[in-house]
Design an enzyme around this catalytic site. Sequence first.
Site, PDB file in Angstrom:
ATOM      1  CB  CYS A 213      -5.825 -98.479  -5.266  1.00  0.00           C
ATOM      2  SG  CYS A 213      -4.459 -97.718  -4.364  1.00  0.00           S
TER       3      CYS A 213
ATOM      4  CB  CYS B  31      -5.669 -90.582  -4.907  1.00  0.00           C
ATOM      5  SG  CYS B  31      -4.254 -91.210  -3.986  1.00  0.00           S
TER       6      CYS B  31
ATOM      7  CB  CYS C 188      -6.766 -91.934  -8.668  1.00  0.00           C
ATOM      8  SG  CYS C 188      -6.292 -93.557  -9.275  1.00  0.00           S
TER       9      CYS C 188
ATOM     10  CB  SER D 233       4.526 -94.503  -9.638  1.00  0.00           C
ATOM     11  OG  SER D 233       3.766 -93.419  -9.166  1.00  0.00           O
TER      12      SER D 233
ATOM     13  CB  SER E 274       1.583 -89.796  -6.511  1.00  0.00           C
ATOM     14  OG  SER E 274       1.661 -90.798  -7.484  1.00  0.00           O
TER      15      SER E 274
ATOM     16  CG  HIS F 108      -0.375 -85.736  -7.323  1.00  0.00           C
ATOM     17  ND1 HIS F 108       0.212 -85.702  -8.565  1.00  0.00           N
ATOM     18  CD2 HIS F 108      -0.704 -87.043  -7.110  1.00  0.00           C
ATOM     19  CE1 HIS F 108       0.231 -86.921  -9.072  1.00  0.00           C
ATOM     20  NE2 HIS F 108      -0.303 -87.755  -8.209  1.00  0.00           N
TER      21      HIS F 108
HETATM   22  N1  SAH Z   1      -0.470 -95.958  -6.785  1.00  0.00           N
HETATM   23  C1  SAH Z   1       0.698 -95.440  -7.357  1.00  0.00           C
HETATM   24  C2  SAH Z   1       0.899 -95.814  -8.812  1.00  0.00           C
HETATM   25  C3  SAH Z   1      -0.301 -95.794  -9.716  1.00  0.00           C
HETATM   26  S1  SAH Z   1      -0.952 -94.263 -10.239  1.00  0.00           S
HETATM   27  C4  SAH Z   1       0.749 -93.947  -7.188  1.00  0.00           C
HETATM   28  O1  SAH Z   1      -0.242 -93.351  -6.799  1.00  0.00           O
HETATM   29  O2  SAH Z   1       1.809 -93.381  -7.403  1.00  0.00           O
HETATM   30  C5  SAH Z   1       0.197 -93.607 -11.446  1.00  0.00           C
HETATM   31  C6  SAH Z   1       0.180 -92.083 -11.503  1.00  0.00           C
HETATM   32  O3  SAH Z   1      -1.014 -91.564 -12.109  1.00  0.00           O
HETATM   33  C7  SAH Z   1       0.235 -91.452 -10.139  1.00  0.00           C
HETATM   34  O4  SAH Z   1       1.110 -90.357 -10.123  1.00  0.00           O
HETATM   35  C8  SAH Z   1      -1.175 -90.989  -9.946  1.00  0.00           C
HETATM   36  O5  SAH Z   1      -1.274 -90.010  -8.964  1.00  0.00           O
HETATM   37  C9  SAH Z   1      -1.534 -90.518 -11.325  1.00  0.00           C
HETATM   38  N2  SAH Z   1      -2.962 -90.367 -11.571  1.00  0.00           N
HETATM   39  C10 SAH Z   1      -3.985 -90.993 -10.956  1.00  0.00           C
HETATM   40  N3  SAH Z   1      -5.165 -90.594 -11.471  1.00  0.00           N
HETATM   41  C11 SAH Z   1      -4.892 -89.702 -12.441  1.00  0.00           C
HETATM   42  C12 SAH Z   1      -5.694 -88.964 -13.361  1.00  0.00           C
HETATM   43  N4  SAH Z   1      -7.006 -89.103 -13.391  1.00  0.00           N
HETATM   44  N5  SAH Z   1      -5.063 -88.151 -14.223  1.00  0.00           N
HETATM   45  C13 SAH Z   1      -3.719 -88.049 -14.234  1.00  0.00           C
HETATM   46  N6  SAH Z   1      -2.909 -88.743 -13.411  1.00  0.00           N
HETATM   47  C14 SAH Z   1      -3.488 -89.544 -12.516  1.00  0.00           C
HETATM   48 FE1  SF4 Z   2      -4.134 -95.747  -5.518  1.00  0.00          FE
HETATM   49 FE2  SF4 Z   2      -2.214 -94.433  -6.861  1.00  0.00          FE
HETATM   50 FE3  SF4 Z   2      -4.803 -94.148  -7.551  1.00  0.00          FE
HETATM   51 FE4  SF4 Z   2      -3.904 -93.108  -5.272  1.00  0.00          FE
HETATM   52  S1  SF4 Z   2      -3.269 -92.525  -7.361  1.00  0.00           S
HETATM   53  S2  SF4 Z   2      -5.813 -94.275  -5.529  1.00  0.00           S
HETATM   54  S3  SF4 Z   2      -2.409 -94.632  -4.634  1.00  0.00           S
HETATM   55  S4  SF4 Z   2      -3.605 -96.028  -7.687  1.00  0.00           S
END
Ligand code: SAH
Ligand code: SF4
Length: 393
Positions: A135, A139, A142, A227, A249, A251
């Site tokens: 990606c 974030c 993530c 999402s 997302s 947050h």
């Molecule tokens: N890129 C998109 C979809 C993939 S992530 C997005 O960001 O929405 C799917 C979900 O998991 C998103 O809400 C993301 O913010 C959340 N997420 C990412 N890393 C995480 C983590 N370590 N713990 C809990 N949720 C997380």
């Molecule tokens: Fe990408 Fe979604 Fe992860 Fe953010 S939370 S880095 S948009 S996959």
Amino acid sequence: MKPSSPITQDVLTVPRRLPDGPTNLVGLTRDALAQALAAVGTPERQLRMRVAQIWQWIYQKGVRDFDAMTNLAKDYRRLLAENFVIEVPEVVSRHVSADGTRKYLVRIAGGHEVETVYIPEEDRGTLCISSQVGCTLTCSFCHTGTQKLVRNLTAGEIVGQIMLARDDLDDWPRPGEGMGERPRLVSNIVLMGMGEPLYNFENVRDAMKIAMDGEGISLSRRRITLSTSGVVPMIARTAEEIGCMLAVSFHATTDEVRDRLVPINRKWNIATLLEALRAYPRLSNSERITFEYVMLKDVNDTDEDARRLIQLIRGIPAKINLIPFNEWPGAPYQRSDWDRIERFADIIYKAGYAAPIRTPRGEDIMAACGQLKSATERARRSKAEVMREAGLD
Ligand code: SAH
Ligand code: SF4
């Protein structure tokens, strides 16, 4: 986190047709399939019917061999076999969690890998699919965000993840069995795997159109949730051209915190995002938006945050999905304490919103939300870490 890193999207999608190979029919839109069939000599007046027949074989029955398409003439089946293939990405490995969650490591053209996760629940089976390798959006909480983006997936690779999971789960109708006779194991799709779906819009749209089509995978649009981290300019197009359920997302409840957690917020801030979200239910004719909120200890989890969140989303039909942070090696955050999460949920619930706390699934196999990152990337990174620790870099 790299605060100054630009938010870019200059990635390449490999063409569906590899230079010398036959065209893969998986992932072609109805129009593209009709064109492909016309190009090999299918008469114009038959195109609609042929597309419908072939789609039914591929997406409703799970057939991969043209010879099994018994309602097509033998010569026509041969013609198809000479020109086309029906291929889904290869499963490199499968891990099954103690809670029944299955994680597939999937290899796509070019040798790249993505992950697909199947989450069985009592009343449904949800498949979490990826839209990109890695990606571009970093974030900070993530794991996928720490992987360098390699490329967008094609529509065939996106819809192919649904098909390979159905293969593994034996989720196709058996011979003689009608559609809907057995409950479907893959009953819901969430675009919550690796990648930002709205940065790969056309391919995600084409794949979801096949997933929703009555002659395709035949899932209701209400059972598909996309999402996004908040790619504001694409939200109205998602409503108009896909029309599935939307999750965002969110947050954080201030731009200052959201800038840190979801860096795309620096481009489209909370106010801009909310404006686009307000219009979504009407445009897509869907009931409500899911606000995803990852619970990070001492970062975004105060009572004040909960109250601010309610203020911000006022007037938007919404459900707030609280996600206890899923930790990964080297993560800079911790999961909020359980009683904190419950207190946060309680405030939201009392304000009249559903506030389910998402049960972490498949943590033992690193399959939970935000933990996905391809094994090769992981291996590469840990090797680099080992080198650094040894003072060899
Ligand atoms: N890129 C998109 C979809 C993939 S992530 C997005 O960001 O929405 C799917 C979900 O998991 C998103 O809400 C993301 O913010 C959340 N997420 C990412 N890393 C995480 C983590 N370590 N713990 C809990 N949720 C997380
Ligand atoms: Fe990408 Fe979604 Fe992860 Fe953010 S939370 S880095 S948009 S996959």
